[in-house]
Design a protein around this motif. Structure first.
Motif, PDB file in Angstrom:
ATOM      1  N   GLU A  55       0.812  -1.058  -0.026  1.00 43.93           N
ATOM      2  CA  GLU A  55       0.092  -0.160   0.162  1.00 43.93           C
ATOM      3  C   GLU A  55       0.911   1.182   0.226  1.00 43.93           C
ATOM      4  OE1 GLU A  55      -3.006   1.991   3.235  1.00 43.93           O
ATOM      5  OE2 GLU A  55      -3.418  -0.330   2.551  1.00 43.93           O
ATOM      6  N   VAL A  56       0.601   2.257  -0.944  1.00 44.57           N
ATOM      7  CA  VAL A  56       1.225   3.643  -0.827  1.00 44.57           C
ATOM      8  C   VAL A  56       0.508   4.703  -0.592  1.00 44.57           C
ATOM      9  CG1 VAL A  56       2.956   2.625  -2.561  1.00 44.57           C
ATOM     10  CG2 VAL A  56       0.912   4.003  -3.384  1.00 44.57           C
ATOM     11  N   VAL A  80       1.544   6.122 -10.118  1.00 41.07           N
ATOM     12  CA  VAL A  80       2.163   5.810 -11.439  1.00 41.07           C
ATOM     13  C   VAL A  80       3.397   6.740 -11.734  1.00 41.07           C
ATOM     14  CG1 VAL A  80       1.354   5.684 -13.883  1.00 41.07           C
ATOM     15  CG2 VAL A  80      -0.008   4.735 -12.062  1.00 41.07           C
ATOM     16  N   SER A  81       3.189   7.864 -11.796  1.00 42.43           N
ATOM     17  CA  SER A  81       4.245   8.981 -12.057  1.00 42.43           C
ATOM     18  C   SER A  81       5.572   8.645 -11.119  1.00 42.43           C
ATOM     19  CB  SER A  81       3.878  10.303 -11.571  1.00 42.43           C
ATOM     20  OG  SER A  81       3.040  10.597 -12.613  1.00 42.43           O
ATOM     21  N   ALA A  82       5.426   8.400  -9.750  1.00 44.16           N
ATOM     22  CA  ALA A  82       6.568   8.175  -8.755  1.00 44.16           C
ATOM     23  C   ALA A  82       7.154   6.813  -9.320  1.00 44.16           C
ATOM     24  CB  ALA A  82       6.035   7.984  -7.450  1.00 44.16           C
ATOM     25  N   LEU A  83       6.284   6.103  -9.919  1.00 47.92           N
ATOM     26  CA  LEU A  83       6.793   4.447 -10.090  1.00 47.92           C
ATOM     27  C   LEU A  83       7.726   4.570 -11.339  1.00 47.92           C
ATOM     28  CD1 LEU A  83       6.926   1.661  -9.577  1.00 47.92           C
ATOM     29  CD2 LEU A  83       4.841   1.390 -10.602  1.00 47.92           C
ATOM     30  N   THR A 117      -4.413   3.080  -2.295  1.00 48.50           N
ATOM     31  CA  THR A 117      -3.864   2.747  -3.470  1.00 48.50           C
ATOM     32  C   THR A 117      -2.665   1.620  -3.189  1.00 48.50           C
ATOM     33  OG1 THR A 117      -3.917   5.106  -4.085  1.00 48.50           O
ATOM     34  CG2 THR A 117      -2.324   3.633  -5.152  1.00 48.50           C
ATOM     35  N   LYS A 118      -2.681   0.505  -4.048  1.00 51.90           N
ATOM     36  CA  LYS A 118      -1.924  -0.534  -3.828  1.00 51.90           C
ATOM     37  C   LYS A 118      -1.073  -0.604  -5.180  1.00 51.90           C
ATOM     38  CE  LYS A 118      -4.358  -2.845  -0.499  1.00 51.90           C
ATOM     39  NZ  LYS A 118      -4.628  -4.021   0.345  1.00 51.90           N
ATOM     40  N   ALA A 159      12.270  -0.632  -6.506  1.00 47.36           N
ATOM     41  CA  ALA A 159      11.577   0.573  -7.197  1.00 47.36           C
ATOM     42  C   ALA A 159      10.159   0.681  -6.783  1.00 47.36           C
ATOM     43  CB  ALA A 159      11.376   0.181  -8.787  1.00 47.36           C
ATOM     44  N   ILE A 160       9.513  -0.257  -6.209  1.00 46.77           N
ATOM     45  CA  ILE A 160       8.069  -0.046  -5.830  1.00 46.77           C
ATOM     46  C   ILE A 160       8.413   0.551  -4.386  1.00 46.77           C
ATOM     47  CG2 ILE A 160       6.072  -1.277  -4.872  1.00 46.77           C
ATOM     48  CD1 ILE A 160       6.378  -3.263  -7.138  1.00 46.77           C
ATOM     49  N   ASP A 161       9.101   0.017  -3.591  1.00 49.83           N
ATOM     50  CA  ASP A 161       9.338   0.124  -2.121  1.00 49.83           C
ATOM     51  C   ASP A 161       9.692   1.581  -1.877  1.00 49.83           C
ATOM     52  OD1 ASP A 161       8.473  -2.280  -1.315  1.00 49.83           O
ATOM     53  OD2 ASP A 161      10.569  -2.870  -0.611  1.00 49.83           O
TER      54      ASP A 161
END
Length: 127
Positions: free
Chosen positions: A7-8, A16-19, A89-90, A122-124
């Motif tokens: 979860e973010v 999406v942009s940050a990812l 958001t996940k 990248a996700i973390d």
């Protein structure tokens, strides 16, 4: 568990942009982005949830694994999904180490482990 999901504390678009930025640091690019809700709405089907499916790739890694086994193409490009669930958001992905087990190749397992580590990193980093 076949997947890694977190979860973010971001909106769908912010995540999406940050990812996308975080993936660039790992030399992965987004080849394609699918907004499932919009796509289905265009086909006359209403979907309650929001899902953005990103197809991501590191071209050098793709070449490396495809040269070892054409069966790996069944798993490429890697998917990362950003979605809403119960107001949160996940972000998640199917683990490359789990998918590659179907190919039964120890050398590919080691490569998949490295790729998985980088994608999870990248996700973390966007939490």
């Amino acid at each position: 568990m076949f997947h890694y999901t977190v979860e973010v504390d971001k909106s769908l678009d912010e995540a999406v942009s940050a990812l996308e930025a975080s993936l660039k640091n790992e030399k992965f690019g987004v080849l394609w982005s699918l907004n499932m809700k919009e796509t289905l709405a265009g086909k006359g089907v209403e979907l309650d949830g929001d899902y953005i499916i990103l197809e991501v790739c590191n071209p050098h890694e793709a070449k490396r694994v495809l040269e070892k086994s054409p069966l790996v193409s069944y798993f490429l490009p890697c998917k990362i999904v950003v979605y809403k669930e119960d107001g949160s958001t996940k972000v998640g992905l199917p683990k490359p180490t789990e998918l590659i087990k179907f190919v039964e190749n120890e050398e590919l397992q080691a490569i998949a482990s490295d790729i998985e580590h980088r994608l999870i990193g990248a996700i973390d980093s966007i939490k």
